[in-house]
Design a protein around this motif. Structure first.
Motif, mmCIF file in Angstrom:
data_model
loop_
_atom_site.group_PDB
_atom_site.id
_atom_site.type_symbol
_atom_site.label_atom_id
_atom_site.label_comp_id
_atom_site.label_asym_id
_atom_site.label_seq_id
_atom_site.Cartn_x
_atom_site.Cartn_y
_atom_site.Cartn_z
ATOM 1 N N THR A 75 0.820 -1.218 0.000
ATOM 2 C CA THR A 75 0.000 0.000 0.000
ATOM 3 C C THR A 75 0.853 1.267 0.000
ATOM 4 O O THR A 75 0.334 2.360 -0.199
ATOM 5 C CB THR A 75 -0.953 0.015 1.208
ATOM 6 O OG1 THR A 75 -0.199 -0.168 2.407
ATOM 7 C CG2 THR A 75 -1.990 -1.090 1.071
ATOM 8 N N ARG A 76 2.152 1.109 0.229
ATOM 9 C CA ARG A 76 3.072 2.236 0.147
ATOM 10 C C ARG A 76 4.428 1.697 -0.263
ATOM 11 O O ARG A 76 4.932 0.735 0.321
ATOM 12 C CB ARG A 76 3.176 2.933 1.494
ATOM 13 C CG ARG A 76 4.075 4.143 1.469
ATOM 14 C CD ARG A 76 4.042 4.878 2.783
ATOM 15 N NE ARG A 76 4.862 6.054 2.708
ATOM 16 C CZ ARG A 76 5.274 6.724 3.751
ATOM 17 N NH1 ARG A 76 4.917 6.339 4.962
ATOM 18 N NH2 ARG A 76 6.026 7.780 3.609
ATOM 19 N N GLY A 77 5.021 2.292 -1.301
ATOM 20 C CA GLY A 77 6.338 1.878 -1.755
ATOM 21 C C GLY A 77 6.298 0.729 -2.732
ATOM 22 O O GLY A 77 5.318 0.534 -3.453
ATOM 23 N N GLU A 78 7.398 -0.062 -2.717
ATOM 24 C CA GLU A 78 7.539 -1.145 -3.688
ATOM 25 C C GLU A 78 8.387 -2.260 -3.099
ATOM 26 O O GLU A 78 9.362 -2.004 -2.385
ATOM 27 C CB GLU A 78 8.222 -0.607 -4.950
ATOM 28 C CG GLU A 78 8.439 -1.638 -6.033
ATOM 29 C CD GLU A 78 9.145 -1.050 -7.241
ATOM 30 O OE1 GLU A 78 8.448 -0.491 -8.107
ATOM 31 O OE2 GLU A 78 10.391 -1.155 -7.300
ATOM 32 N N VAL A 79 8.022 -3.501 -3.416
ATOM 33 C CA VAL A 79 8.799 -4.672 -3.015
ATOM 34 C C VAL A 79 8.909 -5.643 -4.179
ATOM 35 O O VAL A 79 8.091 -5.624 -5.103
ATOM 36 C CB VAL A 79 8.188 -5.414 -1.795
ATOM 37 C CG1 VAL A 79 7.942 -4.476 -0.630
ATOM 38 C CG2 VAL A 79 6.934 -6.170 -2.168
ATOM 39 N N PHE A 80 9.922 -6.488 -4.105
ATOM 40 C CA PHE A 80 10.012 -7.656 -4.967
ATOM 41 C C PHE A 80 9.584 -8.831 -4.110
ATOM 42 O O PHE A 80 10.204 -9.122 -3.082
ATOM 43 C CB PHE A 80 11.440 -7.843 -5.487
ATOM 44 C CG PHE A 80 11.581 -8.986 -6.436
ATOM 45 C CD1 PHE A 80 10.975 -8.957 -7.687
ATOM 46 C CD2 PHE A 80 12.311 -10.109 -6.092
ATOM 47 C CE1 PHE A 80 11.104 -10.020 -8.573
ATOM 48 C CE2 PHE A 80 12.449 -11.174 -6.964
ATOM 49 C CZ PHE A 80 11.843 -11.123 -8.207
ATOM 50 N N ASP A 81 8.498 -9.480 -4.489
ATOM 51 C CA ASP A 81 7.876 -10.527 -3.693
ATOM 52 C C ASP A 81 8.161 -11.890 -4.311
ATOM 53 O O ASP A 81 8.098 -12.036 -5.541
ATOM 54 C CB ASP A 81 6.361 -10.274 -3.641
ATOM 55 C CG ASP A 81 5.716 -11.004 -2.497
ATOM 56 O OD1 ASP A 81 5.845 -10.526 -1.354
ATOM 57 O OD2 ASP A 81 5.098 -12.055 -2.739
ATOM 58 N N VAL A 82 8.470 -12.885 -3.475
ATOM 59 C CA VAL A 82 8.900 -14.202 -3.959
ATOM 60 C C VAL A 82 8.134 -15.314 -3.254
ATOM 61 O O VAL A 82 7.907 -15.256 -2.044
ATOM 62 C CB VAL A 82 10.420 -14.386 -3.721
ATOM 63 C CG1 VAL A 82 10.858 -15.812 -3.987
ATOM 64 C CG2 VAL A 82 11.214 -13.425 -4.590
ATOM 65 N N ALA A 83 7.773 -16.339 -4.035
ATOM 66 C CA ALA A 83 7.168 -17.568 -3.512
ATOM 67 C C ALA A 83 8.001 -18.750 -3.991
ATOM 68 O O ALA A 83 8.357 -18.826 -5.174
ATOM 69 C CB ALA A 83 5.734 -17.699 -4.008
ATOM 70 N N VAL A 84 8.318 -19.668 -3.065
ATOM 71 C CA VAL A 84 9.099 -20.872 -3.377
ATOM 72 C C VAL A 84 8.236 -22.089 -3.080
ATOM 73 O O VAL A 84 7.707 -22.242 -1.972
ATOM 74 C CB VAL A 84 10.390 -20.936 -2.532
ATOM 75 C CG1 VAL A 84 11.133 -22.250 -2.785
ATOM 76 C CG2 VAL A 84 11.297 -19.751 -2.825
ATOM 77 N N ASP A 85 8.113 -22.983 -4.052
ATOM 78 C CA ASP A 85 7.309 -24.194 -3.893
ATOM 79 C C ASP A 85 8.030 -25.189 -2.978
ATOM 80 O O ASP A 85 9.114 -25.671 -3.295
ATOM 81 C CB ASP A 85 7.042 -24.823 -5.262
ATOM 82 C CG ASP A 85 5.971 -25.902 -5.222
ATOM 83 O OD1 ASP A 85 5.636 -26.391 -4.126
ATOM 84 O OD2 ASP A 85 5.462 -26.250 -6.305
ATOM 85 N N MET A 86 7.412 -25.471 -1.824
ATOM 86 C CA MET A 86 7.979 -26.387 -0.825
ATOM 87 C C MET A 86 7.231 -27.727 -0.809
ATOM 88 O O MET A 86 7.404 -28.511 0.116
ATOM 89 C CB MET A 86 7.911 -25.741 0.571
ATOM 90 C CG MET A 86 8.673 -24.446 0.713
ATOM 91 S SD MET A 86 10.457 -24.625 0.461
ATOM 92 C CE MET A 86 10.890 -25.686 1.837
ATOM 93 N N ARG A 87 6.421 -27.999 -1.825
ATOM 94 C CA ARG A 87 5.614 -29.221 -1.886
ATOM 95 C C ARG A 87 6.398 -30.309 -2.625
ATOM 96 O O ARG A 87 6.499 -30.280 -3.841
ATOM 97 C CB ARG A 87 4.284 -28.935 -2.580
ATOM 98 C CG ARG A 87 3.498 -27.811 -1.911
ATOM 99 C CD ARG A 87 2.342 -27.358 -2.765
ATOM 100 N NE ARG A 87 2.843 -26.860 -4.053
ATOM 101 C CZ ARG A 87 2.070 -26.548 -5.079
ATOM 102 N NH1 ARG A 87 0.753 -26.664 -4.992
ATOM 103 N NH2 ARG A 87 2.603 -26.107 -6.201
ATOM 104 N N LYS A 88 6.925 -31.262 -1.878
ATOM 105 C CA LYS A 88 7.813 -32.295 -2.421
ATOM 106 C C LYS A 88 7.217 -33.019 -3.634
ATOM 107 O O LYS A 88 7.920 -33.318 -4.576
ATOM 108 C CB LYS A 88 8.141 -33.304 -1.314
ATOM 109 C CG LYS A 88 9.210 -34.281 -1.676
ATOM 110 C CD LYS A 88 10.564 -33.752 -1.337
ATOM 111 C CE LYS A 88 11.610 -34.827 -1.462
ATOM 112 N NZ LYS A 88 12.906 -34.355 -1.086
ATOM 113 N N GLY A 89 5.926 -33.271 -3.639
ATOM 114 C CA GLY A 89 5.304 -34.003 -4.744
ATOM 115 C C GLY A 89 4.927 -33.134 -5.941
ATOM 116 O O GLY A 89 4.423 -33.641 -6.945
ATOM 117 N N SER A 90 5.196 -31.871 -5.878
ATOM 118 C CA SER A 90 4.805 -30.948 -6.947
ATOM 119 C C SER A 90 5.812 -30.974 -8.095
ATOM 120 O O SER A 90 7.020 -31.135 -7.878
ATOM 121 C CB SER A 90 4.724 -29.521 -6.378
ATOM 122 O OG SER A 90 4.610 -28.584 -7.411
ATOM 123 N N SER A 91 5.323 -30.771 -9.313
ATOM 124 C CA SER A 91 6.225 -30.702 -10.474
ATOM 125 C C SER A 91 7.081 -29.433 -10.445
ATOM 126 O O SER A 91 8.065 -29.348 -11.177
ATOM 127 C CB SER A 91 5.417 -30.759 -11.774
ATOM 128 O OG SER A 91 4.568 -29.629 -11.862
#
Length: 181
Positions: A75-91
């Motif tokens: 809501t103020r400023g700027e970020v670089f946002d990251v998501a890392v897949d931690m699901r072992k069975g996921s492709s």
């Protein structure tokens, strides 16, 4: 609201319709029925708000027994946002996606349960708000190092080392971190 699946399709970038004039603007930031249609049947139980200075990196955090899905926005400023897949069975296990979220683009990012999450502040300061699908459980929180060599996240650091908390500095390597089955 527009919903765009990213390179990891379970992570979704939301772009609201903004109606503005000389008085300011109006936008809808959440609508349960549309969210369920595009992201899944989740209920939010907790809202959080943080403020951070330029160069702060928070994360990579996740909870294993009480996994939190997070709908995040700036809501103020700027970020670089990251998501890392931690699901072992996921492709897409061990892969990451990132998006720039700012007060200007007004975008939101859906980070589902089963993912580690982090953000890096690229503006002078940033206010970051997010809805969670489960309550914060301090004894269940894990942290992965922001600079893990196996993840090789391309943070927009511009040659400067980010400032992290002591807990995050002691984070686990991805290969040693517990994951979701």
């Amino acid at each position: 609201m527009e919903y765009q699946a990213l390179a990891i399709p379970d992570v979704v970038l939301l772009t609201p319709k903004v109606f503005g004039d000389e008085r300011g603007f109006f936008m809808e930031t959440f609508r349960q029925n549309e969210f369920e249609q595009h992201c899944g049947d989740y209920q939010f139980v907790q809202d959080n708000h943080s403020k951070s200075a330029k160069g702060i990196l928070r994360g990579l955090h996740y909870q294993l027994e009480n996994p939190q899905g997070k709908l995040v926005r700036v809501t103020r400023g700027e970020v670089f946002d990251v998501a890392v897949d931690m699901r072992k069975g996921s492709s897409t296990y061990g892969q990451w996606v990132g998006a720039t979220l700012s007060e200007d683009n007004k975008q939101l990012l859906w980070v589902p349960p089963g993912f580690a999450h982090a953000f890096y502040v690229t503006s002078d300061e940033a206010e970051f708000q997010y809805k969670c699908t489960d309550y914060y459980a301090p004894g269940d929180e894990y942290s992965i190092r922001w600079n893990d060599p196996d993840l090789a996240i391309d943070w927009p650091l511009n040659g400067t080392e980010p400032r992290v908390s002591e807990k995050d500095a002691q984070g686990l390597l991805f290969r040693d971190a517990p994951c979701f089955k």
